[in-house]
Design an enzyme around this catalytic site. Structure first.
Site, PDB file in Angstrom:
ATOM      1  N   GLU A  19       0.795  -1.241  -0.006  1.00 50.45           N
ATOM      2  CA  GLU A  19       0.035   0.022   0.054  1.00 50.45           C
ATOM      3  C   GLU A  19       0.954   1.240   0.295  1.00 50.45           C
ATOM      4  O   GLU A  19       0.269   2.144  -0.296  1.00 50.45           O
ATOM      5  CB  GLU A  19      -0.860  -0.080   1.227  1.00 50.45           C
ATOM      6  CG  GLU A  19      -2.214  -1.088   1.271  1.00 50.45           C
ATOM      7  CD  GLU A  19      -2.791  -1.167   2.307  1.00 50.45           C
ATOM      8  OE1 GLU A  19      -4.039  -1.476   2.437  1.00 50.45           O
ATOM      9  OE2 GLU A  19      -2.313  -0.792   3.669  1.00 50.45           O
ATOM     10  N   ASP A 223     -12.311  -4.923  -3.623  1.00 50.81           N
ATOM     11  CA  ASP A 223     -13.006  -6.054  -3.738  1.00 50.81           C
ATOM     12  C   ASP A 223     -14.626  -5.882  -3.419  1.00 50.81           C
ATOM     13  O   ASP A 223     -14.574  -4.951  -2.811  1.00 50.81           O
ATOM     14  CB  ASP A 223     -12.536  -7.211  -3.232  1.00 50.81           C
ATOM     15  CG  ASP A 223     -12.319  -7.097  -1.540  1.00 50.81           C
ATOM     16  OD1 ASP A 223     -13.205  -6.925  -0.727  1.00 50.81           O
ATOM     17  OD2 ASP A 223     -11.031  -6.621  -1.228  1.00 50.81           O
TER      18      ASP A 223
END
Length: 258
Positions: A19, A223
């Protein structure tokens, strides 16, 4: 160990190494500090003092790291950027959620306390600081307009990022990677305004509130928090979420007033 405290320092927390991909190379005047099995990178980012740290995954890791940033580096605000699963049908992969409120979806001390309420606190939801949230929203909107400068045409096509949208609202955190539609549906029934689920934000919010510290939580939807949640997850984090973070933080810091 000597740490030079800089005023108006922003703490940057990440749960996963992917990230923060590419961000460390942009930090100038770096000083490295090892505290409690974590590496804190202190320096300047787009002209502003920052301390960046990889916290690890989960609420305890996030809360512990937040406390270290507050007490060792005296940060005056804290930003978390990373990925989350969608909890609302209006969100799609690649959309961005900026938290207005956060709660711990796995906190349940009932019947002694209402479900989701933090015992002895009298509250279940922690509100992000409004001015910081608005600044992040402006930076995000600008990023969306210039997304082609940060991602290739192939990446945009692969992940269907042609119509990225920004959302603001409730994010729920828990020590659980949700990949079951039934679990998500039960949460949504209990929290109709829920937008996204992840594993750190609400813990950071609780610690920051206890210290009267401004915080902002920025999440890219990776997702749908269902059985397909693991598909191409690492690729998405590295190739989409990390460039999102770089672009949005760049816009934020370059327009940040001292």
């Amino acid at each position: 160990m000597s740490i030079s405290i800089k005023p108006n320092t922003t703490g940057l927390i990440f749960a996963m190494r992917e990230e923060q991909e590419g961000l460390q190379t942009l930090i100038t005047d770096q000083e490295l500090h090892h505290i409690a099995k974590r590496s804190f990178i202190q320096g300047n980012l787009w002209g502003h003092p920052v301390v960046m740290v990889l916290a690890g995954i989960g609420k305890v890791a996030a809360a512990s790291t937040t406390s270290l940033l507050i007490h060792h580096f005296q940060v005056n605000q804290l930003l978390l950027s990373g990925v989350a699963g969608a909890a609302d049908a209006s969100l799609k992969v690649g959309d961005i959620v900026i938290a207005q409120e956060l709660l711990q979806h796995d906190m349940d001390a009932s019947p002694l306390f209402p479900r989701f309420e933090i015992p002895l606190s009298g509250k279940s939801r922690f509100s992000a600081q409004q001015d910081l949230s608005l600044d992040l929203q402006k930076a995000t909107q600008a990023f969306i307009q210039e997304i082609h400068q940060h991602l290739s045409a192939e990446q945009i096509q692969e992940f269907q990022l042609q119509n990225v949208r920004m959302h603001t609202g409730l994010i729920a955190s828990g020590d659980q990677f949700i990949h079951d539609k039934q679990v998500l549906n039960h949460l949504k029934q209990a929290l109709p305004d829920l937008l996204a689920v992840e594993m750190e934000g609400a813990a950071i919010a609780q610690v920051c509130e206890e210290h009267n510290l401004a915080f902002g939580i920025l999440r890219t939807i990776s997702d749908s928090a269902d059985e397909t949640a693991h598909h191409d997850f690492q690729s998405f984090v590295k190739n989409v979420a990390a460039p999102y973070t770089l672009g949005i933080l760049k816009n934020y810091f370059e327009n940040k007033n001292e």
